[in-house]
Design a protein around this motif. Structure first.
Motif, PDB file in Angstrom:
ATOM      1  N   LYS A  52       5.674 -11.295  44.271  1.00 18.41           N
ATOM      2  CA  LYS A  52       5.050 -12.458  44.922  1.00 18.41           C
ATOM      3  C   LYS A  52       4.798 -12.250  46.404  1.00 18.41           C
ATOM      4  CE  LYS A  52       5.665 -15.170  41.249  1.00 18.41           C
ATOM      5  NZ  LYS A  52       6.188 -16.320  40.569  1.00 18.41           N
ATOM      6  N   ILE A  53       4.974 -11.030  46.874  1.00 18.92           N
ATOM      7  CA  ILE A  53       4.750 -10.791  48.292  1.00 18.92           C
ATOM      8  C   ILE A  53       3.398 -10.077  48.419  1.00 18.92           C
ATOM      9  CG2 ILE A  53       5.699  -8.465  48.666  1.00 18.92           C
ATOM     10  CD1 ILE A  53       6.911 -11.541  50.516  1.00 18.92           C
ATOM     11  N   THR A  54       2.716 -10.276  49.541  1.00 23.58           N
ATOM     12  CA  THR A  54       1.430  -9.593  49.676  1.00 23.58           C
ATOM     13  C   THR A  54       1.629  -8.234  50.343  1.00 23.58           C
ATOM     14  OG1 THR A  54       0.873 -10.407  51.865  1.00 23.58           O
ATOM     15  CG2 THR A  54       0.291 -11.827  50.008  1.00 23.58           C
ATOM     16  N   ARG A  85      -1.260 -10.088  46.221  1.00 20.41           N
ATOM     17  CA  ARG A  85       0.167  -9.967  45.940  1.00 20.41           C
ATOM     18  C   ARG A  85       0.443  -8.686  45.163  1.00 20.41           C
ATOM     19  NH1 ARG A  85       2.378 -16.008  44.522  1.00 20.41           N
ATOM     20  NH2 ARG A  85       1.685 -16.971  46.467  1.00 20.41           N
ATOM     21  N   THR A  93      10.319 -13.462  54.934  1.00 19.64           N
ATOM     22  CA  THR A  93       9.998 -12.895  53.629  1.00 19.64           C
ATOM     23  C   THR A  93      10.823 -13.566  52.538  1.00 19.64           C
ATOM     24  OG1 THR A  93       9.556 -10.791  54.700  1.00 19.64           O
ATOM     25  CG2 THR A  93       9.880 -10.746  52.323  1.00 19.64           C
ATOM     26  N   LYS A 130       9.492 -17.035  51.845  1.00 15.93           N
ATOM     27  CA  LYS A 130       8.239 -17.003  51.089  1.00 15.93           C
ATOM     28  C   LYS A 130       8.530 -16.711  49.626  1.00 15.93           C
ATOM     29  CE  LYS A 130       5.074 -15.623  54.734  1.00 15.93           C
ATOM     30  NZ  LYS A 130       4.575 -14.456  55.480  1.00 15.93           N
ATOM     31  N   LEU A 131       9.411 -15.752  49.394  1.00 16.48           N
ATOM     32  CA  LEU A 131       9.716 -15.400  48.007  1.00 16.48           C
ATOM     33  C   LEU A 131      10.327 -16.587  47.273  1.00 16.48           C
ATOM     34  CD1 LEU A 131      10.991 -11.747  48.380  1.00 16.48           C
ATOM     35  CD2 LEU A 131       8.954 -12.537  47.189  1.00 16.48           C
ATOM     36  N   ARG A 173       7.648 -19.287  46.596  1.00 20.68           N
ATOM     37  CA  ARG A 173       6.597 -18.904  45.648  1.00 20.68           C
ATOM     38  C   ARG A 173       7.112 -18.859  44.212  1.00 20.68           C
ATOM     39  NH1 ARG A 173       3.801 -14.260  49.454  1.00 20.68           N
ATOM     40  NH2 ARG A 173       3.168 -15.737  51.054  1.00 20.68           N
ATOM     41  N   GLU A 174       8.352 -19.246  44.043  1.00 22.78           N
ATOM     42  CA  GLU A 174       8.943 -19.233  42.696  1.00 22.78           C
ATOM     43  C   GLU A 174       8.951 -20.668  42.171  1.00 22.78           C
ATOM     44  OE1 GLU A 174       9.355 -16.726  40.315  1.00 22.78           O
ATOM     45  OE2 GLU A 174       9.977 -15.720  42.136  1.00 22.78           O
TER      46      GLU A 174
END
Ligand SMILES: Nc1ncnc2c1ncn2[C@@H]1O[C@H](COP(=O)(O)OP(=O)(O)OP(=O)(O)O)[C@@H](O)[C@H]1O
Ligand SMILES: [Mg+2]
Lengths: 363, 343
Positions: free
Chosen positions: A108-110, A144, B15, B18-19, B22-23
């Motif tokens: 899920k990281i770009t 991603r 980071t 964000k992770l 995004r879940e």
């Protein structure tokens, strides 16, 4: 490299251009009963692209991870850029770039976010933009990781190895599992790094890759280095530039079968092609009829050596254009029918086969 | 601390955040689930006019006497039907006429049945002519702060702090380890302490959102009181979150697979879910268990939050739970850093 030219640094270690970029001495590492690395000495020169080749379990990853400071050796020393891991770990990590065999970045990281993160760990290095550019990931910058192809993921891994602008790069199987086009893409990247004077150590299963990219290669097997040199030198040890492979069989029942006794026969200088049927009824007379007169083959000018595996005969040959017609003639004369015949230029694969009696990818 | 150190710590934390965000599942468990739970419990335990209790009686006279009390709903049934109705919970009490006397059949461990016994007896005695010697009147009060929802919101908050910290850290770390990302990170010059610290920091950011969402909801919808200092409440939440993060780190410090870490986390959290007083007071457990229960970090966290919110107790008077939380932060964190498996 310029940064190598410091004559004496604060630690009193010599780091001139003459020093090996990597110096490995007497390296041993065992996991339980498995001697993964069993006495390795290597020197990698600055600016060199050095390949570690070998079948699965040869000890390539273990060697490279000891070099990267991830695994402690049981015995032996590793020096990178004149420094060792005991006193200079933090400094070394700033100087080297690493790609591991099996890292999976979070889905899920770009691309850009991952590179920005890795860039933040290094005191000096290239910008995220440059890293994206070097790995040719411009189009995928904001994509991603989960949406990248295998090749793009590998290039992202490369980019994370490059953000610190490292002197020395360790790439563990950078192209495994990639399609031919993606591999070529990665080769370009490595070529450009070589031109920029970086020292690169890479492992691979692909002989063509090693021949294409590496200035020197070490072939490893069971924790040992069994051959070391430039790809040309190593291939020369096979004795001929080309390899002829053939199998013989009767007209009515074509198709070779494997036999365990072939190499034993080979040791005695005479060789029989394997029985066409495995049942015990194959009489001694039939066997005799399929025998090849090896001496006759070896007498052909240009034929350097012979070996047989799984009913496939291999001759290493120089002067292919004159030797092949003679091989045909010799077999014809012996009343043998060819069921298979092919030739290829000798490769590092043949070097490995010759030294171990095994194929690289059989394991 | 120079700018570089800060920048890598900042990048790691960002980071991480964000992770997490995004879940989608994480969002559900962290934000939506506690609210759903609060709504469900709020509805189930809302303050209603006192319940009308269903009872049965064997004669019309008894039914008439019982029906005179508005707190009871009486039905006539014979003894056999009454026994069945009792067994299935359709009635709480059966009044059996026995000549001039009456016998009550009910389960004395059921508080509602005990209430039914008292009301039924009063109704029957009054119908038979009893007069009370003392005149008594009622005035009803509904004080916020003593309702079940007031009790359960701090419990839910504590449970949420524990769950999101443990699941959040445990899964993320073990996943990174299983995918060899952890190994890749430590092969870079990243300072290891920053990696661990980034988990704690991102947890604190999430914490702020979680606490505001849950308590804001409880305040607006249920009018749950905040009698103590909000700053002190925030401090309690931060300390509790750090504590559970440290526990999460410890639980995840060696495990190589998600299955292994899930099992471990359940073993650690299950006793606290049951005994730490999320849904009911831990004083219901036997005295012999009390020292153990009081030493659990979730008990300490919930006690501190209840003390602040419901009683308005100052931090200075809650040193015991705070000390317990602090100990559960320092020791697991130190051990986790020591035994952490980086590859
Ligand atoms: N952590 C470990 N624990 C136990 N055994 C290990 C470990 N790492 C490597 N080995 C063993 O050491 C030997 C060498 O492994 P290594 O990974 O170095 O091989 P490799 O040459 O990189 O192979 P491949 O081409 O499959 O990547 C193998 O037999 C492997 O099973
Ligand atoms: Mg490997």
């Amino acid at each position: 490299m310029v940064r190598n030219r410091l004559d004496e640094d604060a630690f009193g270690t010599r780091t001139d251009a003459e020093t090996a970029a990597v110096r490995i001495r007497g390296l041993h590492k065992a996991f339980g009963d498995v001697r993964a690395v069993d006495g390795i000495d290597l020197d990698v020169k600055p600016g060199e692209c050095f390949g570690l080749l070998g079948p699965n379990g040869a000890g390539k990853t273990t060697t490279i991870e000891i070099c990267e400071g991830l695994t402690a050796p049981d015995a032996g020393t590793v020096e990178l850029l004149g420094r060792n891991w005991l006193g200079h770990g933090d400094e070394l990590r700033q100087l080297i770039g690493i790609q591991l065999q099996e890292t999976q970045f979070p889905d899920k990281i770009t691309v850009e976010e991952m590179l920005r993160l890795f860039r933040s760990f290094y005191r000096r290095g290239i910008t995220v933009d440059e890293a994206v550019g070097r790995a040719q990931l411009e189009e995928k910058r904001r994509a991603r990781v989960g949406g990248l192809s295998g090749g793009q993921k590998q290039r992202l891994a490369m980019a994370t190895a490059l953000v610190g602008d490292p002197e020395l790069l360790f790439l563990d199987e950078p192209t495994t599992g990639l399609d031919p086009q993606a591999r070529r893409h990665l080769w370009d990247l490595v070529e450009r790094l070589k031109q920029a004077g970086r020292t690169i150590i890479l492992t691979t299963h692909y002989m063509d890759e090693a021949e294409q990219l590496c200035d020197r290669v070490a072939i490893m097997d069971h924790g040992h280095v069994i051959a070391l040199g430039t790809p040309k030198e190593l291939i020369a040890t096979v004795g001929g530039e080309d390899i002829v492979e053939f199998a013989v069989g009767e007209k009515e029942t074509a198709g070779p079968h494997s036999t365990a006794s072939a190499s034993a026969d080979f040791a005695q200088g005479r060789l029989s092609t394997p029985p066409l049927a495995k049942d015990a009824s194959g009489s001694a007379q039939d066997e005799r009829a399929k025998e090849i007169d090896l001496q006759a083959l070896k007498a052909i000018p240009g034929v350097q050596s012979h070996r047989v595996e799984e009913a496939l005969h291999q001759l290493s040959v120089s002067e292919l254009h004159t030797a092949v017609p003679r091989i045909f003639a010799a077999l014809e004369e012996q009343g043998l029918h060819l069921s298979e015949f092919r030739t290829h230029s000798a490769t590092l694969e043949d070097v490995f086969v010759r030294m171990t009696g095994r194929n690289l990818r059989d394991e | 601390m120079n700018r570089l150190v800060l920048s890598s710590l900042y990048q790691l934390t960002v980071t991480r955040l964000k992770l997490t965000l995004r879940e989608p599942e994480a969002i559900f468990w962290i934000f939506v689930f506690p609210i759903l739970l609060a709504v469900g419990l709020g509805i189930a335990f809302r303050n209603r006019p006192a319940d009308v209790l269903p009872v049965g009686a064997t004669t019309p006279q008894l039914v008439e006497a019982l029906a005179a009390d508005k707190g009871l709903h009486a039905t006539q049934m014979d003894e056999a039907a009454g026994a069945r109705a009792l067994a299935t919970g359709n009635i709480l009490l059966l009044a059996v006429a026995d000549g001039n006397a009456v016998e009550y059949r009910y389960d004395e461990t059921n508080p509602d049945a005990r209430t039914a016994r008292i009301i039924a007896d009063r109704a029957i005695q009054i119908a038979a002519g009893r007069r009370d010697p003392v005149a008594a009147g009622n005035r009803l009060v509904h004080e916020t702060g003593s309702r079940y929802i007031d009790f359960v919101v701090p419990g839910l908050l504590g449970m949420n702090l524990m769950g999101s910290a443990m699941w959040g850290l445990g899964f993320a770390i073990v996943d990174a380890r299983a995918k060899k990302l952890l190994k890749r990170m430590v092969a870079s010059p990243m300072p290891r302490w920053q990696y661990l610290a980034s988990y704690l920091l991102s947890r604190l950011v999430m914490l702020a959102i979680e606490v505001v969402v849950l308590l804001g909801f409880a305040r607006v919808v249920f009018g749950v009181p905040f009698r103590g200092s909000l700053v002190e409440l925030a401090l309690i939440c931060v300390l509790a979150s750090l504590t559970f993060s440290a526990l999460g780190l410890l639980v995840a410090s060696r495990a190589r697979t998600i299955e292994a870490v899930s099992g471990l986390m359940n073993v650690v959290m299950m006793p606290m879910w049951i005994m730490s007083g999320v849904f009911f007071s831990p004083s219901r457990f036997p005295a012999i268990l009390q020292p153990f229960i009081q030493a659990l970090p979730l008990t300490a966290a919930i006690n501190a939050v209840r003390g602040n919110m419901l009683q308005g107790t100052e931090l200075g008077h809650m040193m015991t739970p705070l000390a317990i939380l602090l100990a559960w932060f320092v020791v697991p964190f130190a051990v986790a850093v020591k035994v952490f498996r980086w590859r």
